[in-house]
Design an enzyme around this catalytic site. Sequence first.
Site, PDB file in Angstrom:
ATOM      1  N   ARG A   1      86.134  67.589  29.916  1.00 18.16           N
ATOM      2  CA  ARG A   1      85.178  68.060  29.051  1.00 18.16           C
ATOM      3  C   ARG A   1      85.818  69.613  28.509  1.00 18.16           C
ATOM      4  O   ARG A   1      85.854  70.453  29.111  1.00 18.16           O
ATOM      5  CB  ARG A   1      83.921  68.144  29.570  1.00 18.16           C
ATOM      6  CG  ARG A   1      82.762  68.576  28.604  1.00 18.16           C
ATOM      7  CD  ARG A   1      81.318  68.421  29.638  1.00 18.16           C
ATOM      8  NE  ARG A   1      80.182  69.231  28.509  1.00 18.16           N
ATOM      9  CZ  ARG A   1      79.916  70.249  28.642  1.00 18.16           C
ATOM     10  NH1 ARG A   1      80.845  71.498  29.149  1.00 18.16           N
ATOM     11  NH2 ARG A   1      78.976  70.577  27.776  1.00 18.16           N
TER      12      ARG A   1
ATOM     13  N   LYS B   1      86.217  78.413  31.228  1.00 20.33           N
ATOM     14  CA  LYS B   1      84.925  79.002  32.251  1.00 20.33           C
ATOM     15  C   LYS B   1      85.603  80.318  33.181  1.00 20.33           C
ATOM     16  O   LYS B   1      86.959  80.701  32.819  1.00 20.33           O
ATOM     17  CB  LYS B   1      84.717  77.926  33.542  1.00 20.33           C
ATOM     18  CG  LYS B   1      83.850  76.836  32.734  1.00 20.33           C
ATOM     19  CD  LYS B   1      83.275  76.114  33.865  1.00 20.33           C
ATOM     20  CE  LYS B   1      82.248  75.153  33.302  1.00 20.33           C
ATOM     21  NZ  LYS B   1      81.793  74.068  34.188  1.00 20.33           N
TER      22      LYS B   1
END
Length: 285
Positions: A256, A221
Amino acid sequence: MPGAARTSRGWQVRWAGTAVMGILNVTPDSFSDGGRHMALQAALDAAQAMRRAGVLMIDVGGESTRPGAAPVPAAEEIDRVRPVLRALRDAGVLLSVDTMKPEVAQAALEAGAHLVNDVGGLRDPDMRAVCAQAGAPACIMHMQGEPRTMQRSPQYGHVVAEVHAFLAGQAAAAQAAGVPDVLLDPGLGFGKTLAHNLALLRGLPELVALGHPVLVGASRKRLIDWLAGVPEAAGRDPGSLALHLHAAQAGAAVVRAHAAAAHVQALRVQAALLDGGEEPSVARC
């Protein structure tokens, strides 16, 4: 469900320490791997590699939720995820569907998914009903706004308190509606600034203390770019590992990740260094 055992409280999946949810995006436009797994065989090859590496579950997504992403019609999203789930239903690994749409969740559960991963936070009562009727657990994620606009100007009074209160409230609503169990995800990068993301990562022990398994998804991210200057998403796996190892030490039950095999290896080494002793995590169905 692979690995589930029948108990007096229903079927349960138990695991010690922090497990890995491998990401399998069957989309043309996901921020990191869009287009790589659109072909069925490519998706299956990636899934089997993650299974061999030791992931607990594989999260199949047919709609990008990157900042600015446009929504995908439900029928198109179903056409993307259903063939993959059907092909993997006997692979011996838990399957999750990453969707905000009740009709997609319904089709995915019928095709072989075991869990619904809803970045919409189970706000939609129809989504709660789908999970309840199927006896499927769900992951509830916090997102401020929606993917097209969530990063324009996210604002909070006290981000940790607000996110945790939302997740606790949604967990109670889901279980009152008959959803058998939930995981909680603070939603890193979904309507959050760098300061918000860091506060939520530091506040993970408080989220874990709510009593539900916690899932953390920091993989590749933008906050890693903000912290370490890595503009290309594919180059952010070292930062992803650092954030997820922190999450594991804070008590997260699942992380995740795109680089699933690397995460399984790193978490096993970390667990050995910490000498085990973790309380097992449980998901019910």
